[in-house]
Scaffold this motif. Structure first.
Motif, PDB file in Angstrom:
ATOM      1  N   CYS B 415       0.843  -1.196   0.000  1.00  0.00           N
ATOM      2  CA  CYS B 415       0.000   0.000   0.000  1.00  0.00           C
ATOM      3  C   CYS B 415       0.881   1.249   0.000  1.00  0.00           C
ATOM      4  O   CYS B 415       2.085   1.144   0.177  1.00  0.00           O
ATOM      5  CB  CYS B 415      -0.914  -0.029   1.221  1.00  0.00           C
ATOM      6  N   CYS B 421      -0.031   8.190   2.837  1.00  0.00           N
ATOM      7  CA  CYS B 421      -1.354   7.988   3.412  1.00  0.00           C
ATOM      8  C   CYS B 421      -1.445   8.567   4.820  1.00  0.00           C
ATOM      9  O   CYS B 421      -0.595   8.308   5.676  1.00  0.00           O
ATOM     10  CB  CYS B 421      -1.663   6.493   3.436  1.00  0.00           C
ATOM     11  N   CYS B 461      -4.763  -2.243   3.290  1.00  0.00           N
ATOM     12  CA  CYS B 461      -4.850  -2.021   1.841  1.00  0.00           C
ATOM     13  C   CYS B 461      -3.787  -2.825   1.096  1.00  0.00           C
ATOM     14  O   CYS B 461      -3.927  -3.074  -0.096  1.00  0.00           O
ATOM     15  CB  CYS B 461      -4.698  -0.542   1.510  1.00  0.00           C
TER      16      CYS B 461
HETATM   17  S1  SF4 Z   1      -4.969   3.112   5.204  1.00  0.00           S
HETATM   18 FE1  SF4 Z   1      -4.399   1.635   3.679  1.00  0.00          FE
HETATM   19  S2  SF4 Z   1      -2.980   2.762   2.366  1.00  0.00           S
HETATM   20 FE2  SF4 Z   1      -3.079   3.862   4.277  1.00  0.00          FE
HETATM   21  S3  SF4 Z   1      -1.392   3.025   5.477  1.00  0.00           S
HETATM   22 FE3  SF4 Z   1      -3.253   1.943   6.055  1.00  0.00          FE
HETATM   23  S4  SF4 Z   1      -3.177   0.136   4.803  1.00  0.00           S
HETATM   24 FE4  SF4 Z   1      -1.781   1.591   3.855  1.00  0.00          FE
END
Ligand code: SF4
Lengths: 167, 550
Positions: B415, B421, B461
């Protein structure tokens, strides 16, 4: 607060014929009243035999199927949106119209977000309690913003599929 | 592939106009960020750590060269020259400007693409087998049904404010490449005793903080009831799903709390009411859509491919690419070619505009202009003549896209993590890069099929629950820390991994992966893949090596 009614060409502001009663408020002798589902269950006989139109409002955890036997004696069923993202009432409106055959007013109350109005209309709502009347102008525009619909619902709008098969 | 008709076009164009007005209202300060938030989310526009992020749907992972070129153009014109292919057959742009997003959507609409329902608590982009329409043992092309589901779910008036997001995956093969058992609804096409084709319906799978493998609630659903059954499941879920706690709002929890039998009963009860309604699909419409997925005009070519065989005998690099990146096609003399978008030293799933253009050109030259993106963040040329593989390979080498690591250790699902993120506990991309760099291609080949999946937080993710080796970023007293788990799988034998033990620092975690792999190499039996060894021996030998105890 303003009450809007969906019309062919958009919407119009209408007068609210229903007094919304708290569960302990005295019942007025005449005129329309809108009561909670719990009050309706507790005072069903008195409410139904009273002179004046009756409406019941459902919170988002109260399904209209519970009203099935009494629908023909109700003038309005209101569904509450406690928050814009609580979408249960979309299903309730469809059940009211398409399953239970309710022909009266289905009112959206609570957090009614303008951008959701098309979805509400498509699900079967006919009136909308809005916080701000400024939004009346916007109402028609949002209803017509997307010309194509894919899903058959009780609103009778022609779906893309029906157009394809028709053409 | 599917081409929009006038109705599909009109919808997407109207949607762009609508969003443009919403953005204008936001820019003019007529609506607050709070009011704008649900609107932008309906068009896949997130606010990330540093900037907005726009997520564009690639419906069921199929696109043509014209669309790929448009994605490249958008990356160049509106972003920093690259895009990120996600694990859900979407592409994300990490740097668009808010005021330009309506223009991006307009560009996309020109090539029949959109960002509708790529976020929010609604039915998301329907995903599928990346080899659909090309795979050998396929019952029927599942994309026909994905497209039917795409249209039905688009701006669905009843299901746009569900308790939580909702993901559907459909496959046409026993061999599950679409991870259907870890979706809210997974469908597998199958035949009943009479030979009729329909679907097995699996509900309530999912990853995230409470991972579940989905459960079958209907063994066989006849095709014409596809939509009415979906509508029944969604209607039950919309009313029953929890709204009090967003971590318990996914259908997997509804199913778990209601019980599979009871949930299935409620769905059947609802379905009985609507199964013969207007949702029943007319054959005409199914045929119309199916026509778009008819196979391209394959040439009659022999099974043997002498040029390819000769090259493989003399060129080890090419032979390795053939072995790992090429899959059997249903048509004689054709192959499915995978392009690894995970070359060494780059973030998994990131592709530059130049690479996208190259892939589009190669699709035109070798694969009837068709491409696919996969849930493991790679790109596929689905229909390549076997005899043309050396020519394709040479061009891929030139473009730096010939990494022969499909299904190998460095083919990591990862991810965006703390680099992008806002929800992340830890970085994931640098960990993926370090792991990939640690093992030489020869070593990876010796190790064989091994899936490493990395998530930067519990939202999963990066699908770490279903990695053979899963790595999860956690926060330990403000430090980035990693938990390791083993034994997960997202195939037809779906399983969730088990946590090995206490977590590790970023520096340690690569060492740990090394030890796990060394253990496997020591104890594997003839021809055994990592996951098979793990299933045979369990955690203990790995634990002993990693922690020095049992
Ligand atoms: S929300 Fe999803 S994309 Fe963001 S860090 Fe967590 S696992 Fe990764």
């Amino acid at each position: 607060m303003a009450l809007l009614e969906r019309r062919e060409d958009g919407a119009a502001e209408i007068e609210d014929r229903f007094t919304r009663l708290g569960d302990d408020d005295a019942l007025p002798g005449s005129g329309g009243v809108l009561v909670s589902y719990s009050r309706f269950s507790a005072e069903r006989e008195a409410l139904l035999s009273r002179d004046g139109d009756l409406g019941v409002w459902l919170d988002s955890n109260e399904s209209p199927t519970q009203l099935a036997d009494d629908l023909d004696r109700l003038a309005v069923v209101a569904c509450n949106f406690p928050a814009f993202n609580d979408g249960r009432a979309f299903s309730y409106a469809r059940l009211l119209r398409e399953r239970l055959g309710f022909k009266g007013e289905v009112r959206a109350i609570g957090e009614v977000m303008l951008e959701q109005i098309t979805f509400m209309v498509r699900s079967g709502f006919s009136t909308f309690e809005l916080k701000d009347l400024k939004e009346l102008d916007e109402f028609k525009r949002v209803c017509d913003e997307v010309r194509v619909v894919y899903q058959p619902t009780g609103d009778g709008r022609q779906t893309a599929l029906q157009r394809r098969l028709g053409s | 592939m599917y081409r929009y008709d006038e109705h599909d076009h009109a919808l997407v164009q109207d949607r762009v106009t609508q969003f443009r007005r919403q953005v204008e209202r936001r820019m003019a300060g007529e609506i607050s960020e709070e009011q704008f938030r649900p609107l932008r989310l309906m068009n896949g526009l997130y606010l990330q750590l540093h900037a907005y992020m726009l997520r564009v749907a690639i419906p069921y992972g199929t696109l043509d060269s014209r669309q790929m070129r448009k994605l490249a153009y958008i990356a160049r014109r509106y972003d920093k020259g690259y895009g990120h292919f996600t694990t859900r057959q979407n592409i994300q742009y990490n740097w668009p400007k808010l005021e330009e997003t309506p223009d991006i959507l307009a560009e996309l609409a020109e090539v029949e693409m959109h960002a509708i329902q790529t976020s929010g608590n609604c039915i998301r982009n329907v995903t599928s087998d990346q080899y659909a329409g090309a795979a050998k043992n396929e019952i029927e092309d599942p994309r026909i049904w994905c497209e039917i589901a795409r249209q039905w779910s688009t701006l669905h008036p009843e299901f746009s404010f569900l308790p939580r997001k909702f993901k559907i995956a459909i496959t046409g093969c026993d061999n599950d490449r679409a991870a259907v058992k870890v979706h809210d609804i997974g469908m597998i096409m199958k035949r009943d005793a009479s030979g009729e084709v329909g679907f097995e319906v699996i509900v309530g799978g999912g990853l995230g903080r409470t991972p579940f493998v989905g459960k079958t609630i209907r063994e066989f659903l006849p095709k014409e009831h596809f939509l009415s059954y979906l509508e029944a499941v969604l209607r039950v879920y919309n009313q029953l799903g929890r709204r009090d706690n967003k971590y318990k709002a996914r259908i997997k929890v509804t199913l778990h709390e209601t019980g599979k039998e009871e949930f299935a009963r409620l769905v059947e009860e609802e379905w009985m009411e609507i199964k013969d309604s207007t949702l029943k699909l007319p054959k005409e419409e199914v045929d119309r859509i199916a026509k778009h997925f008819e196979p391209p005009a394959f040439r009659a070519v022999p099974e043997v491919a002498p040029t390819t065989d000769a090259r493989a005998a003399s060129d080890a690099g090419f032979a390795s690419w053939l072995r790992h990146n090429i899959f059997e096609h249903k048509t004689q003399g054709y192959s499915i070619a995978n392009i690894s978008v995970k070359p060494m030293g780059e973030a998994p799933g990131d592709a530059t505009a130049e690479q996208m253009d190259v892939m589009a050109d190669l699709a035109d030259e070798f694969s009837f202009s068709e491409l696919r993106v996969t849930h493991s963040q790679n790109v596929v040329l689905p229909h390549v003549e076997r005899e043309a593989l050396p020519a394709l390979y040479d061009k891929l080498v030139e473009a730096g896209l010939a990494t022969a690591n499909l299904g190998l250790l460095s083919d990591i699902i990862c991810c965006p993590g703390l680099d992008y993120c806002a929800l992340a506990n830890a970085r994931s991309i640098p960990i993926a890069m370090k792991i990939a760099e640690r093992f030489t291609p020869a070593k990876q080949e010796e190790i064989g099929d091994l899936q490493v999946k990395i998530s930067g937080c519990i939202n999963a993710c990066g699908h770490h629950h279903v990695g053979h080796i899963g790595i999860l970023g956690v926060d330990r007293k403000g430090e980035e820390h990693y938990q390791v788990q083993l034994g997960g799988s997202a195939t037809e034998e779906a399983a969730l991994g088990k946590i090995l033990g206490r977590g590790f620092s970023a520096d340690e975690v690569v060492e740990v992966v090394d030890k796990i792999i060394a253990t496997y190499l020591d104890i594997r039996e003839d021809g055994e893949e990592f996951i098979e060894t793990f299933r045979r021996v369990g955690q203990t030998p790995f634990k002993e090596r990693v922690y020095g105890t049992a």
